[in-house]
Design a protein around this motif. Sequence first.
Motif, mmCIF file in Angstrom:
data_model
loop_
_atom_site.group_PDB
_atom_site.id
_atom_site.type_symbol
_atom_site.label_atom_id
_atom_site.label_comp_id
_atom_site.label_asym_id
_atom_site.label_seq_id
_atom_site.Cartn_x
_atom_site.Cartn_y
_atom_site.Cartn_z
ATOM 1 N N UNK A 275 0.751 -0.937 -0.146
ATOM 2 C CA UNK A 275 -0.027 0.116 -0.146
ATOM 3 C C UNK A 275 0.889 1.249 -0.163
ATOM 4 N N UNK A 276 2.009 1.281 0.699
ATOM 5 C CA UNK A 276 2.783 2.390 0.796
ATOM 6 C C UNK A 276 3.196 2.795 -0.692
ATOM 7 N N UNK A 277 3.754 1.721 -1.216
ATOM 8 C CA UNK A 277 4.225 1.952 -2.765
ATOM 9 C C UNK A 277 3.297 2.343 -3.555
ATOM 10 N N UNK A 278 1.829 1.818 -3.539
ATOM 11 C CA UNK A 278 0.956 2.086 -4.508
ATOM 12 C C UNK A 278 0.381 3.524 -4.371
ATOM 13 N N UNK A 279 0.024 3.697 -3.024
ATOM 14 C CA UNK A 279 -0.576 5.075 -2.620
ATOM 15 C C UNK A 279 0.599 6.309 -2.710
ATOM 16 N N UNK A 280 1.706 5.818 -2.417
ATOM 17 C CA UNK A 280 2.924 6.886 -2.586
ATOM 18 C C UNK A 280 2.926 7.162 -4.054
ATOM 19 N N UNK B 72 -9.669 -0.453 -0.695
ATOM 20 C CA UNK B 72 -9.201 -1.397 0.239
ATOM 21 C C UNK B 72 -7.903 -0.822 1.137
ATOM 22 N N UNK B 73 -6.772 -0.173 0.174
ATOM 23 C CA UNK B 73 -5.470 0.263 0.571
ATOM 24 C C UNK B 73 -6.029 1.504 1.365
ATOM 25 N N UNK B 74 -6.963 2.607 0.620
ATOM 26 C CA UNK B 74 -7.143 3.604 1.485
ATOM 27 C C UNK B 74 -7.775 3.221 2.772
#
Lengths: 272, 272
Positions: A85-90, B40-42
């Motif tokens: 998630x850190x990689x994708x949202x970042x 889901x990530x959010x």
Amino acid sequence: MPVRSIPGGGQAWRRRTRGETLIRWAGWLIGVAIFVFCWNRISASTTWFFVWDAPRIAGDILSRATPPRWSYIDQLWRPIWDTLNIATLGTLFALIMAVPVAFLAARNTTPSRFLIRPVALLIIVSTRSINSLIWALLLIAIIGPGVFAGVIAISIRSIGFCAKLLYEAIEEIDESQVEAITATGASRWQVMAYGVAPQILPAFAGISVFRWDINIRESTVLGLVGAGGIGLQLSSSLNTLAWPQVALILIVIFVAVVISEWVSAKVRGAII
Amino acid sequence: MTAATELDTLIGRKWRKPPFIKRAWLRWMLTIGGLAYLVAAFATLEVNWSRVYEGLDRGAAFIMAFMEPDFVSRWGDIRDGMVESLVMTVGASVVGIAISIPIGLGAARNIAPLPVYVICRGIVAVSRALQEIIVAILLVAIFGFGPLAGFLTLSFATIGFLSKLLAEDIEAMDRSQGEAIRATGARWLQWINYGVQPQVMPRLIGLSMYRIDINFRESAILGLVGAGGIGATLNTAFDRYEFDTAAAILLMIIVIVMALEYLSGIIRARMQ
């Protein structure tokens, strides 16, 4: 042409004059002197006893780390998910911020070459030259430890990279298409949407996937400074000298990096 | 005949861009899957807004610190850290480049025999897959704290980067020049020196300059795990919330990175 006389009275071609050769040798001498100085400094602040002992310690660590503690994987699913998630949202946030910066930095789309372009270039250079771990340190001091700090750190770090590649793509577009759209009487935004955007879309997609791949790597270690992800487990395992767990985490990171590289290569292959 | 009827059916209908993925169900699956993942990530992103709100003051303090960076009160620490980072960068770049040339030659399929090629490619793959900071952690555990671990880490990382790109460049070179040298009856070393080296030299120098740049950036964070350099000073500054000192260090890093980039730009331009 530089020549030199050879025994027997003839003349032979040579590549450089005497002066140039001397300057070259002086350059090498200075280079070697700098290297020796650097090596002396490194050597002076090294405890050589530990270095001579290194093979034994390495063997010791290896024997402690094998076999990896496979059962520990149960506690790793959540950190792996966080890392992803850190990689994708970042990457997502970085792209949102990088697009305007790239348009402001590209010579052919910037509103002002003397005022706004330098500012955009400064943003690109300064976000790129500072490592994501340093951004993470800073953000943890400001907003506290956790996944959120990791996401922001990764996204700030990625702005410069994405914006740089994107503005280079914008500068390389085919101007005749833009002129064709302008000739229809399109407004500035319509020119952007129909003249510029379709041309840079493949580059944009390629850059996003490329950066996502790099960000997976970087987000695996963000936890070392407390910014969430699998690095947190790595640092706590290291602190308690739980080498079998460290071995498992390193294997997991390795697998994640290989998979992300594979995915990114596949997607880029499909786009280009 | 069929083409004409297909055209007839299309006349009078609005043109639509053909979709990137032809199969409709796959397109929808990917879109829905991607959106579901993002939601889901959010959802798992826990943001402690009150903590963020508290931190905003510190963020403002940090930004203000850039207006008046404090080079003076910790100048001794900053100078030592910076010199150590630069020393590690120079030393590791020299050693890394020196080692990566033979490995790069070995990893080029057109000049190396298969067993050498496989071994060299293996070294490159391992070096590229392991992140600098993880290598640094392991090397600190083995060689003890200090710049030696950082120096070894950066040398190791340089090998993966430089050998890979050098090998690709050698593989893409013009064969006929090498064959011309061969035809004069040159030995292997002469062949490499006069047939291969002149073709790849400009690119090797350009890549080396780029790698020095990267090595300096990386050397700034190796201190976080005890491998020497400015990172340790920076970490302490953040821990003590001494933002003015941290700002001074970050400004110095940015200036040095920009200077290195400018310098490498000049050298690369002169090489072509």
